[in-house]
Design a protein around this motif. Structure first.
Motif, PDB file in Angstrom:
ATOM      1  N   ALA A  61       0.872  -1.317  -0.033  1.00  0.00           N
ATOM      2  CA  ALA A  61       0.032  -0.050   0.040  1.00  0.00           C
ATOM      3  C   ALA A  61       0.816   1.266   0.054  1.00  0.00           C
ATOM      4  CB  ALA A  61      -0.988  -0.043   1.153  1.00  0.00           C
ATOM      5  N   ALA A  62       2.100   1.191   0.873  1.00  0.00           N
ATOM      6  CA  ALA A  62       2.964   2.157   0.843  1.00  0.00           C
ATOM      7  C   ALA A  62       3.496   2.661  -0.493  1.00  0.00           C
ATOM      8  CB  ALA A  62       3.875   2.106   1.949  1.00  0.00           C
ATOM      9  N   ALA A  63       3.888   1.689  -1.232  1.00  0.00           N
ATOM     10  CA  ALA A  63       4.487   1.670  -2.335  1.00  0.00           C
ATOM     11  C   ALA A  63       3.534   2.414  -3.521  1.00  0.00           C
ATOM     12  CB  ALA A  63       4.831   0.349  -2.953  1.00  0.00           C
ATOM     13  N   GLU A  64       2.295   2.121  -3.403  1.00  0.00           N
ATOM     14  CA  GLU A  64       1.088   2.847  -4.302  1.00  0.00           C
ATOM     15  C   GLU A  64       1.075   4.253  -4.043  1.00  0.00           C
ATOM     16  OE1 GLU A  64      -1.700   3.638  -7.083  1.00  0.00           O
ATOM     17  OE2 GLU A  64      -0.303   1.845  -6.808  1.00  0.00           O
ATOM     18  N   ILE A  65       1.104   4.461  -2.561  1.00  0.00           N
ATOM     19  CA  ILE A  65       1.071   5.940  -1.997  1.00  0.00           C
ATOM     20  C   ILE A  65       2.346   6.706  -2.775  1.00  0.00           C
ATOM     21  CG2 ILE A  65       1.551   7.553   0.106  1.00  0.00           C
ATOM     22  CD1 ILE A  65      -1.389   6.608  -0.139  1.00  0.00           C
ATOM     23  N   SER A  66       3.476   6.129  -2.657  1.00  0.00           N
ATOM     24  CA  SER A  66       4.618   6.633  -3.230  1.00  0.00           C
ATOM     25  C   SER A  66       4.279   7.234  -4.760  1.00  0.00           C
ATOM     26  CB  SER A  66       5.854   5.803  -2.920  1.00  0.00           C
ATOM     27  OG  SER A  66       5.812   4.786  -4.234  1.00  0.00           O
ATOM     28  N   THR A  67       3.381   6.380  -5.369  1.00  0.00           N
ATOM     29  CA  THR A  67       3.297   6.859  -7.032  1.00  0.00           C
ATOM     30  C   THR A  67       2.440   8.335  -6.958  1.00  0.00           C
ATOM     31  OG1 THR A  67       1.419   5.588  -7.147  1.00  0.00           O
ATOM     32  CG2 THR A  67       3.596   4.598  -7.767  1.00  0.00           C
ATOM     33  N   ARG A  68       2.020   8.693  -5.993  1.00  0.00           N
ATOM     34  CA  ARG A  68       0.887   9.854  -5.988  1.00  0.00           C
ATOM     35  C   ARG A  68       1.622  11.195  -6.254  1.00  0.00           C
ATOM     36  NH1 ARG A  68      -4.238   8.120  -4.482  1.00  0.00           N
ATOM     37  NH2 ARG A  68      -4.059   5.850  -5.096  1.00  0.00           N
ATOM     38  N   GLN A  69       0.938  11.934  -6.606  1.00  0.00           N
ATOM     39  CA  GLN A  69       1.703  13.212  -7.094  1.00  0.00           C
ATOM     40  C   GLN A  69       2.082  14.082  -5.843  1.00  0.00           C
ATOM     41  OE1 GLN A  69      -0.694  16.026  -8.957  1.00  0.00           O
ATOM     42  NE2 GLN A  69       0.972  17.461  -9.779  1.00  0.00           N
ATOM     43  N   TRP A  70       1.293  14.257  -4.848  1.00  0.00           N
ATOM     44  CA  TRP A  70       1.656  14.904  -3.723  1.00  0.00           C
ATOM     45  C   TRP A  70       3.034  14.320  -3.116  1.00  0.00           C
ATOM     46  CZ3 TRP A  70       1.469  12.215   1.045  1.00  0.00           C
ATOM     47  CH2 TRP A  70       0.680  11.174   1.096  1.00  0.00           C
ATOM     48  N   THR A  71       3.031  12.767  -2.880  1.00  0.00           N
ATOM     49  CA  THR A  71       4.193  12.206  -2.316  1.00  0.00           C
ATOM     50  C   THR A  71       5.434  12.656  -3.293  1.00  0.00           C
ATOM     51  OG1 THR A  71       2.635  10.377  -1.934  1.00  0.00           O
ATOM     52  CG2 THR A  71       5.122  10.063  -1.797  1.00  0.00           C
ATOM     53  N   GLN A  72       5.222  12.458  -4.551  1.00  0.00           N
ATOM     54  CA  GLN A  72       6.643  13.017  -5.285  1.00  0.00           C
ATOM     55  C   GLN A  72       6.621  14.225  -5.272  1.00  0.00           C
ATOM     56  OE1 GLN A  72       8.601  10.648  -7.142  1.00  0.00           O
ATOM     57  NE2 GLN A  72       9.945  12.397  -7.062  1.00  0.00           N
ATOM     58  N   GLN A  73       6.019  15.109  -4.905  1.00  0.00           N
ATOM     59  CA  GLN A  73       6.400  16.619  -4.695  1.00  0.00           C
ATOM     60  C   GLN A  73       7.055  16.732  -3.324  1.00  0.00           C
ATOM     61  OE1 GLN A  73       2.166  18.419  -4.844  1.00  0.00           O
ATOM     62  NE2 GLN A  73       2.398  18.855  -6.988  1.00  0.00           N
ATOM     63  N   GLY A  74       6.645  16.041  -2.500  1.00  0.00           N
ATOM     64  CA  GLY A  74       7.438  16.077  -1.170  1.00  0.00           C
ATOM     65  C   GLY A  74       8.877  15.435  -0.985  1.00  0.00           C
ATOM     66  N   ILE A  75       9.005  14.561  -1.925  1.00  0.00           N
ATOM     67  CA  ILE A  75      10.273  14.060  -2.254  1.00  0.00           C
ATOM     68  C   ILE A  75      11.123  15.079  -3.165  1.00  0.00           C
ATOM     69  CG2 ILE A  75      11.639  12.183  -3.630  1.00  0.00           C
ATOM     70  CD1 ILE A  75      10.240  11.353  -0.854  1.00  0.00           C
ATOM     71  N   ASP A  76      10.650  15.506  -4.107  1.00  0.00           N
ATOM     72  CA  ASP A  76      11.193  16.753  -4.731  1.00  0.00           C
ATOM     73  C   ASP A  76      11.853  17.913  -3.893  1.00  0.00           C
ATOM     74  OD1 ASP A  76      11.046  15.149  -7.032  1.00  0.00           O
ATOM     75  OD2 ASP A  76       9.257  16.361  -7.673  1.00  0.00           O
ATOM     76  N   TRP A  77      10.912  18.122  -3.048  1.00  0.00           N
ATOM     77  CA  TRP A  77      11.337  19.284  -2.020  1.00  0.00           C
ATOM     78  C   TRP A  77      12.425  18.618  -1.163  1.00  0.00           C
ATOM     79  CZ3 TRP A  77      11.604  19.753   3.240  1.00  0.00           C
ATOM     80  CH2 TRP A  77      11.629  21.176   3.736  1.00  0.00           C
ATOM     81  N   CYS A  78      12.315  17.666  -0.636  1.00  0.00           N
ATOM     82  CA  CYS A  78      13.483  17.062   0.373  1.00  0.00           C
ATOM     83  C   CYS A  78      14.634  17.264  -0.365  1.00  0.00           C
ATOM     84  CB  CYS A  78      13.210  15.705   0.800  1.00  0.00           C
ATOM     85  SG  CYS A  78      11.877  15.663   1.970  1.00  0.00           S
ATOM     86  N   ALA A  79      14.790  16.930  -2.049  1.00  0.00           N
ATOM     87  CA  ALA A  79      16.080  16.589  -2.638  1.00  0.00           C
ATOM     88  C   ALA A  79      16.306  18.069  -3.046  1.00  0.00           C
ATOM     89  CB  ALA A  79      15.545  15.843  -3.935  1.00  0.00           C
ATOM     90  N   ALA A  80      15.642  19.002  -3.322  1.00  0.00           N
ATOM     91  CA  ALA A  80      15.919  20.292  -3.671  1.00  0.00           C
ATOM     92  C   ALA A  80      16.424  21.034  -2.478  1.00  0.00           C
ATOM     93  CB  ALA A  80      14.752  21.130  -4.398  1.00  0.00           C
ATOM     94  N   PHE A  81      16.161  20.771  -1.254  1.00  0.00           N
ATOM     95  CA  PHE A  81      16.216  21.640  -0.063  1.00  0.00           C
ATOM     96  C   PHE A  81      17.803  21.078   0.387  1.00  0.00           C
ATOM     97  CE2 PHE A  81      17.020  22.170   4.339  1.00  0.00           C
ATOM     98  CZ  PHE A  81      16.619  23.188   4.565  1.00  0.00           C
ATOM     99  N   ALA A  82      17.924  19.747   0.262  1.00  0.00           N
ATOM    100  CA  ALA A  82      19.344  19.192   0.416  1.00  0.00           C
ATOM    101  C   ALA A  82      20.376  19.616  -0.596  1.00  0.00           C
ATOM    102  CB  ALA A  82      19.330  17.747   0.451  1.00  0.00           C
TER     103      ALA A  82
END
Length: 230
Positions: free
Chosen positions: A77-98
Motif C-alpha cells: 500500500a505504501a508503494a502505491e502511495i509513493s506514486t501519488r503526485q503529492w508524495t513525489q512533490q514532497g520527495i522533490d522538495w526534500c531533494a531540492a532543499f538538501a
C-alpha cells in the motif's frame, strides 16, 4: 477524478470508450484506493493498540513488527502511495532543499547566521566552499522504494522495515534497532531471503550529511519511540 485523468477523458470524448467503461474504471480505482488506505490505517491502528508509551514500548514495538505478512501488505500500500503526485512533490522538495543547502550556499548562510548570533568576528567558510561539489550522502529512513535514486548530487542509502517487493536498493532494517558503530567503520549488510538488497545491521557514526524521515514519525505509535528515532 475524470478531470484529473486526461487520457481517460480524451478517450471518452473521442468515442474510444463508452461512459459505462469510464465509470467502471473509476469505480475500480475507487475501490483500489479505499483498500490501500484501509490497509495503511488498519496497520497504524494495530500498532497503536499493541505498543504503549511505557518503559516496555521498545519490546512491544519489536513484537508488533514481527508479522511479515502484515508488513508486506502495508509495504504494498505504501508503494502505491509513493506514486501519488503529492508524495513525489514532497520527495522533490526534500531533494531540492538538501542540494541547495550543501551545494547552493545554504550551509554557508547558516554558519554566518550562527557566527553573528555568537558575535564571532571571523568565520571560516573554506571547507564549506570546497564541499559544494562533494556528493551529498543522504539516509532515507522508512523508504518503501528508491525514491531518491537518480537525483543529481545525492548518494542515497535507503532502508525500511519491509522494502517493497523486488526492490534491490532498499535495505531491510528497523531504524530503532540499527546499531551505530564508530566513525570510519564499515556498514554491515547480511543476505536476506526476501529482500535482494539484504538486511542492514549497522552504520558508522557521522557517515551521512542529511537524513530524510518522510511520513516516518507519524508511523511510530508512541512519543517515546518517536523521541528514540530522532
Amino acid at each position: 477524478a475524470l478531470e484529473r485523468d486526461t487520457q481517460l477523458c480524451t478517450s471518452l470524448i473521442n468515442g474510444e470508450s463508452s461512459l459505462r467503461d469510464v465509470l467502471t474504471v473509476l469505480d475500480e480505482r475507487g475501490k483500489a484506493s479505499k483498500a490501500m488506505f484501509d490497509a495503511i490505517q488498519g496497520h497504524h491502528h494495530r500498532l497503536r493498540t499493541l505498543v504503549g508509551e511505557g518503559e516496555s514500548a521498545q519490546s512491544e514495538w519489536r513484537a508488533a513488527v514481527e508479522d511479515a505478512g502484515e508488513l508486506r501488505r502495508y509495504a504494498q500500500a505504501a508503494a502505491e502511495i509513493s506514486t501519488r503526485q503529492w508524495t513525489q512533490q514532497g520527495i522533490d522538495w526534500c531533494a531540492a532543499f538538501a542540494v541547495d543547502f550543501f551545494h547552493g550556499g545554504g550551509k554557508e548562510r547558516l554558519l554566518r547566521k550562527e557566527a553573528k548570533r555568537l558575535s564571532l568576528s571571523e568565520l571560516q567558510t573554506t571547507a564549506c566552499s570546497e564541499s559544494r561539489s562533494a556528493p551529498i550522502e543522504l539516509l532515507d529512513v522508512g523508504s518503501c522504494g528508491s525514491l531518491f535514486n537518480g537525483v543529481p548530487g545525492l548518494v542515497p542509502t535507503a532502508l525500511d522495515l519491509c522494502p517493497s517487493e523486488g526492490s534491490d536498493t532498499v535495505y531491510k532494517s528497523d531504524f530503532l534497532s540499527l546499531e551505530v558503530v564508530p566513525m570510519g567503520s564499515d556498514q554491515v549488510v547480511v543476505p536476506h531471503p526476501h529482500h535482494p538488497a539484504g538486511e542492514l545491521q549497522c552504520l558508522p557514526a557521522a557517515s551521512f550529511d542529511a537524513v530524510v524521515m518522510s511520513l516516518v514519525l507519524s508511523y511510530l505509535p508512541s512519543p517515546p519511540l518517536r523521541a528514540a528515532m530522532v
